[in-house]
Scaffold this active site. Sequence first.
Site, PDB file in Angstrom:
ATOM      1  N   GLY A  42     -48.253  28.795 -19.093  1.00  0.00           N
ATOM      2  CA  GLY A  42     -46.973  29.045 -18.411  1.00  0.00           C
ATOM      3  C   GLY A  42     -46.880  30.465 -17.858  1.00  0.00           C
ATOM      4  O   GLY A  42     -46.011  30.763 -17.048  1.00  0.00           O
ATOM      5  N   ARG A 270     -44.418  45.771 -10.182  1.00  0.00           N
ATOM      6  CA  ARG A 270     -45.501  45.110 -10.914  1.00  0.00           C
ATOM      7  C   ARG A 270     -46.814  45.308 -10.171  1.00  0.00           C
ATOM      8  O   ARG A 270     -46.836  45.447  -8.948  1.00  0.00           O
ATOM      9  CB  ARG A 270     -45.170  43.628 -11.124  1.00  0.00           C
ATOM     10  CG  ARG A 270     -43.905  43.451 -11.976  1.00  0.00           C
ATOM     11  CD  ARG A 270     -43.614  42.014 -12.306  1.00  0.00           C
ATOM     12  NE  ARG A 270     -44.635  41.352 -13.073  1.00  0.00           N
ATOM     13  CZ  ARG A 270     -44.758  41.382 -14.398  1.00  0.00           C
ATOM     14  NH1 ARG A 270     -43.897  42.079 -15.120  1.00  0.00           N
ATOM     15  NH2 ARG A 270     -45.729  40.734 -15.007  1.00  0.00           N
ATOM     16  N   ASP A 310     -49.257  36.151  -7.920  1.00  0.00           N
ATOM     17  CA  ASP A 310     -48.969  37.594  -7.932  1.00  0.00           C
ATOM     18  C   ASP A 310     -50.202  38.460  -7.668  1.00  0.00           C
ATOM     19  O   ASP A 310     -50.076  39.582  -7.178  1.00  0.00           O
ATOM     20  CB  ASP A 310     -48.413  38.014  -9.307  1.00  0.00           C
ATOM     21  CG  ASP A 310     -46.933  37.709  -9.454  1.00  0.00           C
ATOM     22  OD1 ASP A 310     -46.396  36.951  -8.624  1.00  0.00           O
ATOM     23  OD2 ASP A 310     -46.317  38.222 -10.412  1.00  0.00           O
ATOM     24  N   HIS A 442     -17.793  17.057   0.807  1.00  0.00           N
ATOM     25  CA  HIS A 442     -16.622  17.917   0.610  1.00  0.00           C
ATOM     26  C   HIS A 442     -15.987  17.622  -0.742  1.00  0.00           C
ATOM     27  O   HIS A 442     -15.917  16.459  -1.126  1.00  0.00           O
ATOM     28  CB  HIS A 442     -15.596  17.647   1.719  1.00  0.00           C
ATOM     29  CG  HIS A 442     -14.340  18.440   1.566  1.00  0.00           C
ATOM     30  ND1 HIS A 442     -14.293  19.795   1.793  1.00  0.00           N
ATOM     31  CD2 HIS A 442     -13.088  18.071   1.182  1.00  0.00           C
ATOM     32  CE1 HIS A 442     -13.057  20.230   1.571  1.00  0.00           C
ATOM     33  NE2 HIS A 442     -12.309  19.203   1.201  1.00  0.00           N
TER      34      HIS A 442
HETATM   35  P1  FAD Z   1     -48.591  34.905 -14.151  1.00  0.00           P
HETATM   36  O1  FAD Z   1     -47.391  34.103 -14.413  1.00  0.00           O
HETATM   37  O2  FAD Z   1     -48.510  36.378 -14.306  1.00  0.00           O
HETATM   38  O3  FAD Z   1     -49.739  34.341 -15.088  1.00  0.00           O
HETATM   39  C1  FAD Z   1     -50.991  34.940 -15.134  1.00  0.00           C
HETATM   40  C2  FAD Z   1     -51.718  34.437 -16.371  1.00  0.00           C
HETATM   41  O4  FAD Z   1     -53.065  34.903 -16.318  1.00  0.00           O
HETATM   42  C3  FAD Z   1     -51.133  34.961 -17.678  1.00  0.00           C
HETATM   43  O5  FAD Z   1     -50.817  33.875 -18.524  1.00  0.00           O
HETATM   44  C4  FAD Z   1     -52.249  35.837 -18.270  1.00  0.00           C
HETATM   45  O6  FAD Z   1     -52.336  35.719 -19.685  1.00  0.00           O
HETATM   46  C5  FAD Z   1     -53.502  35.235 -17.625  1.00  0.00           C
HETATM   47  N1  FAD Z   1     -54.625  36.180 -17.475  1.00  0.00           N
HETATM   48  C6  FAD Z   1     -54.620  37.380 -16.842  1.00  0.00           C
HETATM   49  N2  FAD Z   1     -55.877  37.911 -16.861  1.00  0.00           N
HETATM   50  C7  FAD Z   1     -56.667  37.029 -17.500  1.00  0.00           C
HETATM   51  C8  FAD Z   1     -58.055  36.992 -17.821  1.00  0.00           C
HETATM   52  N3  FAD Z   1     -58.888  37.966 -17.449  1.00  0.00           N
HETATM   53  N4  FAD Z   1     -58.519  35.924 -18.504  1.00  0.00           N
HETATM   54  C9  FAD Z   1     -57.704  34.915 -18.887  1.00  0.00           C
HETATM   55  N5  FAD Z   1     -56.381  34.888 -18.606  1.00  0.00           N
HETATM   56  C10 FAD Z   1     -55.874  35.928 -17.908  1.00  0.00           C
HETATM   57  N6  FAD Z   1     -40.183  34.765 -10.081  1.00  0.00           N
HETATM   58  C11 FAD Z   1     -39.417  33.816  -9.533  1.00  0.00           C
HETATM   59  O7  FAD Z   1     -39.850  33.140  -8.594  1.00  0.00           O
HETATM   60  N7  FAD Z   1     -38.142  33.579  -9.993  1.00  0.00           N
HETATM   61  C12 FAD Z   1     -37.609  34.294 -11.007  1.00  0.00           C
HETATM   62  O8  FAD Z   1     -36.467  34.057 -11.399  1.00  0.00           O
HETATM   63  C13 FAD Z   1     -38.400  35.306 -11.594  1.00  0.00           C
HETATM   64  N8  FAD Z   1     -37.911  36.044 -12.611  1.00  0.00           N
HETATM   65  C14 FAD Z   1     -38.710  36.981 -13.189  1.00  0.00           C
HETATM   66  C15 FAD Z   1     -38.190  37.737 -14.222  1.00  0.00           C
HETATM   67  C16 FAD Z   1     -38.960  38.691 -14.829  1.00  0.00           C
HETATM   68  C17 FAD Z   1     -38.385  39.502 -15.965  1.00  0.00           C
HETATM   69  C18 FAD Z   1     -40.315  38.890 -14.407  1.00  0.00           C
HETATM   70  C19 FAD Z   1     -41.186  39.918 -15.088  1.00  0.00           C
HETATM   71  C20 FAD Z   1     -40.836  38.152 -13.376  1.00  0.00           C
HETATM   72  C21 FAD Z   1     -40.038  37.194 -12.747  1.00  0.00           C
HETATM   73  N9  FAD Z   1     -40.514  36.438 -11.683  1.00  0.00           N
HETATM   74  C22 FAD Z   1     -39.718  35.502 -11.102  1.00  0.00           C
HETATM   75  C23 FAD Z   1     -41.877  36.634 -11.147  1.00  0.00           C
HETATM   76  C24 FAD Z   1     -42.805  35.547 -11.709  1.00  0.00           C
HETATM   77  O9  FAD Z   1     -42.816  35.619 -13.105  1.00  0.00           O
HETATM   78  C25 FAD Z   1     -44.213  35.714 -11.150  1.00  0.00           C
HETATM   79  O10 FAD Z   1     -44.154  35.763  -9.743  1.00  0.00           O
HETATM   80  C26 FAD Z   1     -45.098  34.566 -11.580  1.00  0.00           C
HETATM   81  O11 FAD Z   1     -45.192  34.488 -12.974  1.00  0.00           O
HETATM   82  C27 FAD Z   1     -46.497  34.719 -10.985  1.00  0.00           C
HETATM   83  O12 FAD Z   1     -47.264  33.637 -11.382  1.00  0.00           O
HETATM   84  P2  FAD Z   1     -48.849  33.725 -11.462  1.00  0.00           P
HETATM   85  O13 FAD Z   1     -49.309  32.336 -11.761  1.00  0.00           O
HETATM   86  O14 FAD Z   1     -49.378  34.404 -10.279  1.00  0.00           O
HETATM   87  O15 FAD Z   1     -49.185  34.681 -12.696  1.00  0.00           O
END
Ligand code: FAD
Length: 468
Positions: A42, A270, A310, A442
């Site tokens: 997640g 970030r 991200d 509405h």
């Molecule tokens: P992530 O969710 O960051 O997941 C990356 C995963 O990779 C992690 O589980 C990590 O453990 C794993 N990982 C990293 N490096 C390695 C490695 N070398 N080997 C194995 N595993 C690894 N976005 C929204 O759209 N709506 C919101 O309401 C929102 N609210 C947010 C609130 C907060 C407080 C924060 C901090 C962020 C919020 N975001 C929100 C942004 C959102 O969380 C991110 O954009 C999203 O999680 C990105 O998803 P991702 O799959 O790119 O990476």
Amino acid sequence: MNSNDIRTEVVVIGAGPGGYVAAIRLAQLGKKVVLVDEDKLGGICLNYGCIPSKAMISASGLFNKIKQSSKIGIKTGKVTIDFSKMQEWKDGIVSKLNKGTEFLCKKNNVTIVKGTAVFENSNRLKISNGKNSSYIDFKKAIIATGSKPVELPNFKFDDKKIISSRGALYLKEIPENLVVIGGGYIGLEIGTIYAKLGSKVSIVEMEDQILPGFDKNVVNVIQKNLEKLDVNIYVNAKADKIENNKIAIDSKEKGKVLLDADKVLVAVGRHPNTKNLGLENTKVKLNEKEFVDVDKNLMTDDENIYAIGDVSVGPMLAHKASMQGKIAAGIIAGEKVSYDNFVVPAVVFTDPEIASVGLSEDEAKDKGIKVKTGKFPFSVSSRAMTREETQGFVKVIANEADDKIIGVQIVGSDASDLISEASLAIKMNSTIDDLALTIHPHPTLSESLMEASEATMGKAIHILKLKL
Ligand code: FAD
């Protein structure tokens, strides 16, 4: 190969909303797929970001609303908070979704591997898990390693006093004084939670307004509400250092100020997780800010490796990560799809919410596009009145040349849900007439989108043809 090593068609590194969605879609498309994560399924979104923050926004919002309910004839006794119960409720949601993600992955035959992944080359990953290590040989890989909070030199995270958003969502007690460094969306969402729960909150922002980059009209609505919650806002201000329980800030308007702080939330942006991934052993290239460079097929400079979410260029949002995950999966499985960064809605879950999609009026003008705009305030929406939530407006921006809708901004209750209609309208190349001639139920807040479209033509029924 030893017995723990795996050979697969595709490996996805990172099980956030980008990675787990990509893995499930790959499996649906018949690919053999392995999903690796060093932490919980997640990612940041489910465990430490979107979900826990939205749970706490709902809970603190309800608490605040109950306190104001006498205005509509609801009298209560003293309303109090059981913070550990609130946290338990929030943790329960995270855990339920966590289990659901694991269930979906397993039922779709996605192999889950726990450990830290490092590229050995463009076809091999080393996975380390404590003392053990193993290898995954792959044909294609998707990097979905997400991002981590930026640390400030004078405010290094210690997980006690100086915390990131993750720490702020898992506090054991409501802090008496909370200083938030950074007036972006994460700082404001969490600042609002604790202000509603009773903390004395101060927000310190370097730029000349909170929510830098947002339209002033939008920011004004949010700022007024924060001030009602007794939040101190310092703009053009720099947090210097921490001494005992005080934060020294230097503010253009107020000079040097010392702020009481039991907790300091640093939310200044970030950074992509591209370090220590072994990318130097591949052909993957990073841009100057260390994000992975990808083309419209989400492919990196290494033809075996894709990047989503991200860690790659573009807005850092969960729904962008998930859509990119589906598209990268489709491309790897041979589908003719590509990714378009234009129709990505963005939401800030402040009070009230802000949501936007496409271009703002200024962005359109900067691109030399002549625009028509229409604005409809919630103060005249019957549904907004019946909900006692009349702040904000809907603004529709259309291209003057062909009446196509090119942007929508909403500030107000349920903006996060209302924006999807606007996203669809832009994606479908709709005109202002399309929105204006769609019958909206509405009384609903969604009628405001119809009226704002009509307003671009000077034909909104429920507002006079005034400049708002
Ligand atoms: P992530 O969710 O960051 O997941 C990356 C995963 O990779 C992690 O589980 C990590 O453990 C794993 N990982 C990293 N490096 C390695 C490695 N070398 N080997 C194995 N595993 C690894 N976005 C929204 O759209 N709506 C919101 O309401 C929102 N609210 C947010 C609130 C907060 C407080 C924060 C901090 C962020 C919020 N975001 C929100 C942004 C959102 O969380 C991110 O954009 C999203 O999680 C990105 O998803 P991702 O799959 O790119 O990476």
